[in-house]
Design a protein around this motif. Sequence first.
Motif, PDB file in Angstrom:
ATOM      1  N   MET A   1      -3.739   6.792  11.783  1.00  0.00           N
ATOM      2  CA  MET A   1      -2.641   6.127  11.112  1.00  0.00           C
ATOM      3  C   MET A   1      -1.412   7.015  11.142  1.00  0.00           C
ATOM      4  N   GLU A   2      -0.291   6.400  11.478  1.00  0.00           N
ATOM      5  CA  GLU A   2       0.976   7.111  11.486  1.00  0.00           C
ATOM      6  C   GLU A   2       1.518   7.212  10.060  1.00  0.00           C
ATOM      7  N   VAL A   3       1.898   8.404   9.665  1.00  0.00           N
ATOM      8  CA  VAL A   3       2.505   8.602   8.350  1.00  0.00           C
ATOM      9  C   VAL A   3       3.993   8.297   8.475  1.00  0.00           C
ATOM     10  N   LYS A   4       4.508   7.450   7.556  1.00  0.00           N
ATOM     11  CA  LYS A   4       5.918   7.080   7.576  1.00  0.00           C
ATOM     12  C   LYS A   4       6.613   7.701   6.376  1.00  0.00           C
ATOM     13  N   HIS A   5       7.841   8.166   6.611  1.00  0.00           N
ATOM     14  CA  HIS A   5       8.640   8.794   5.566  1.00  0.00           C
ATOM     15  C   HIS A   5       9.999   8.124   5.482  1.00  0.00           C
ATOM     16  N   TRP A  14      17.360  14.243  -2.236  1.00  0.00           N
ATOM     17  CA  TRP A  14      16.204  15.032  -2.657  1.00  0.00           C
ATOM     18  C   TRP A  14      15.130  15.170  -1.588  1.00  0.00           C
ATOM     19  N   GLY A  15      15.444  14.836  -0.372  1.00  0.00           N
ATOM     20  CA  GLY A  15      14.504  15.053   0.711  1.00  0.00           C
ATOM     21  C   GLY A  15      13.666  13.835   1.027  1.00  0.00           C
ATOM     22  N   GLU A  16      12.948  13.977   2.102  1.00  0.00           N
ATOM     23  CA  GLU A  16      12.117  12.861   2.534  1.00  0.00           C
ATOM     24  C   GLU A  16      10.906  12.711   1.641  1.00  0.00           C
ATOM     25  N   ARG A  17      10.359  11.504   1.633  1.00  0.00           N
ATOM     26  CA  ARG A  17       9.164  11.216   0.847  1.00  0.00           C
ATOM     27  C   ARG A  17       8.294  10.267   1.649  1.00  0.00           C
ATOM     28  N   PRO A  18       6.990  10.368   1.524  1.00  0.00           N
ATOM     29  CA  PRO A  18       6.126   9.445   2.261  1.00  0.00           C
ATOM     30  C   PRO A  18       6.199   8.049   1.641  1.00  0.00           C
ATOM     31  N   ILE A  19       6.289   7.024   2.496  1.00  0.00           N
ATOM     32  CA  ILE A  19       6.242   5.648   1.994  1.00  0.00           C
ATOM     33  C   ILE A  19       5.025   4.907   2.552  1.00  0.00           C
ATOM     34  N   ASP A  20       4.331   5.527   3.519  1.00  0.00           N
ATOM     35  CA  ASP A  20       3.084   4.967   4.024  1.00  0.00           C
ATOM     36  C   ASP A  20       2.270   6.103   4.622  1.00  0.00           C
ATOM     37  N   ALA A  21       1.050   6.242   4.159  1.00  0.00           N
ATOM     38  CA  ALA A  21       0.124   7.272   4.627  1.00  0.00           C
ATOM     39  C   ALA A  21      -1.265   6.844   4.162  1.00  0.00           C
ATOM     40  N   MET A  23      -3.012   8.061   1.971  1.00  0.00           N
ATOM     41  CA  MET A  23      -2.926   8.074   0.507  1.00  0.00           C
ATOM     42  C   MET A  23      -1.499   8.461   0.133  1.00  0.00           C
ATOM     43  N   VAL A  24      -0.868   7.672  -0.738  1.00  0.00           N
ATOM     44  CA  VAL A  24       0.494   7.954  -1.179  1.00  0.00           C
ATOM     45  C   VAL A  24       0.501   8.034  -2.704  1.00  0.00           C
ATOM     46  N   PRO A  25       0.512   9.242  -3.264  1.00  0.00           N
ATOM     47  CA  PRO A  25       0.643   9.345  -4.722  1.00  0.00           C
ATOM     48  C   PRO A  25       2.060   8.970  -5.126  1.00  0.00           C
ATOM     49  N   ILE A  26       2.179   8.217  -6.217  1.00  0.00           N
ATOM     50  CA  ILE A  26       3.483   7.735  -6.679  1.00  0.00           C
ATOM     51  C   ILE A  26       3.637   8.109  -8.149  1.00  0.00           C
ATOM     52  N   ASP A  27       4.605   8.958  -8.441  1.00  0.00           N
ATOM     53  CA  ASP A  27       4.883   9.383  -9.811  1.00  0.00           C
ATOM     54  C   ASP A  27       6.029   8.528 -10.349  1.00  0.00           C
ATOM     55  N   LEU A  28       5.688   7.431 -11.025  1.00  0.00           N
ATOM     56  CA  LEU A  28       6.703   6.500 -11.511  1.00  0.00           C
ATOM     57  C   LEU A  28       7.663   7.155 -12.489  1.00  0.00           C
ATOM     58  N   HIS A  29       7.149   8.045 -13.323  1.00  0.00           N
ATOM     59  CA  HIS A  29       8.011   8.738 -14.286  1.00  0.00           C
ATOM     60  C   HIS A  29       9.055   9.590 -13.549  1.00  0.00           C
ATOM     61  N   ALA A  30       8.618  10.357 -12.562  1.00  0.00           N
ATOM     62  CA  ALA A  30       9.546  11.213 -11.818  1.00  0.00           C
ATOM     63  C   ALA A  30      10.566  10.372 -11.042  1.00  0.00           C
ATOM     64  N   TYR A  31      10.116   9.292 -10.418  1.00  0.00           N
ATOM     65  CA  TYR A  31      11.042   8.427  -9.694  1.00  0.00           C
ATOM     66  C   TYR A  31      12.038   7.755 -10.637  1.00  0.00           C
ATOM     67  N   THR A  32      11.596   7.376 -11.816  1.00  0.00           N
ATOM     68  CA  THR A  32      12.511   6.778 -12.797  1.00  0.00           C
ATOM     69  C   THR A  32      13.581   7.788 -13.192  1.00  0.00           C
ATOM     70  N   GLN A  33      13.183   9.021 -13.455  1.00  0.00           N
ATOM     71  CA  GLN A  33      14.160  10.059 -13.790  1.00  0.00           C
ATOM     72  C   GLN A  33      15.139  10.267 -12.643  1.00  0.00           C
ATOM     73  N   GLN A  34      14.616  10.261 -11.411  1.00  0.00           N
ATOM     74  CA  GLN A  34      15.478  10.423 -10.242  1.00  0.00           C
ATOM     75  C   GLN A  34      16.503   9.289 -10.173  1.00  0.00           C
ATOM     76  N   VAL A  51       8.997   2.831  -3.040  1.00  0.00           N
ATOM     77  CA  VAL A  51       8.013   3.910  -3.174  1.00  0.00           C
ATOM     78  C   VAL A  51       6.825   3.733  -2.246  1.00  0.00           C
ATOM     79  N   PHE A  52       6.660   2.531  -1.672  1.00  0.00           N
ATOM     80  CA  PHE A  52       5.598   2.282  -0.704  1.00  0.00           C
ATOM     81  C   PHE A  52       5.996   1.089   0.140  1.00  0.00           C
ATOM     82  N   LYS A  53       5.731   1.176   1.469  1.00  0.00           N
ATOM     83  CA  LYS A  53       6.112   0.054   2.324  1.00  0.00           C
ATOM     84  C   LYS A  53       5.250   0.007   3.575  1.00  0.00           C
ATOM     85  N   THR A  54       4.627  -1.162   3.781  1.00  0.00           N
ATOM     86  CA  THR A  54       3.930  -1.477   5.029  1.00  0.00           C
ATOM     87  C   THR A  54       4.344  -2.892   5.414  1.00  0.00           C
TER      88      THR A  54
END
Length: 144
Positions: A1-5, A14-21, A23-34, A51-54
Motif C-alpha cells: 500500500m502506498e502511503v499518502k501525505h 506545520w509539515g506534512e501529515r499522513p492521510i492514508d496509510a 494505520m493512521v492515528p488521528i489526534d482530534l484534540h491536537a487537530y482542533t487546537q491547530q 484527516v483521512f482520505k481514500t
Amino acid sequence: MEVKHNDSTINRPWGERPIDAPMVPIDLHAYTQQLMLEESWQKNDRNAITVFKTDQLTIVLMALHAGTETTPATVEGTGVMTLQMLDGDIAFSAGSDTVELSRGQMVVLHEHIPFRIKAKQESVCLLTMTRENNNNKDIPSPLH
C-alpha cells in the motif's frame, strides 16, 4: 500500500501529515487546537482539515464560528455521510427537516439529499463521507 501525505502549505505550515496509510492515528484534540491557531480561523467563519482520505472514505474535522451557515450541499455518488458533534451546537437541515445537534450527537445522511449546517455557537464537528468503490474518483467535500 502506498502511503499518502498532505504536504505543508503557506496556510498550514506545520509539515506534512499522513492521510492514508495502513494505520493512521488521528489526534482530534491536537487537530482542533491547530485549526484554532491558524490564520484561516481568525479571518474566516470556518476552518477545516482533512484527516483521512481514500477513494472510499474521507474524514474532515471542521470548526465553525457562531452564526456560520454553510451553503446548501449534497453528498454525491453512492455513499453516506455522518456528522458527529465534538463540541458546540448546530442546526442541521436536510430536505425539509432540521435537527439540533450538540456534543456527543450525530446525524447520518444518504446521498443526493440537500443539507446545510448553521452553527448556533462556536462548534467543532467530524464529517465522514463514504463512497462505494464503483469508480476511482475522489470524494468531493460538500463544504468547501
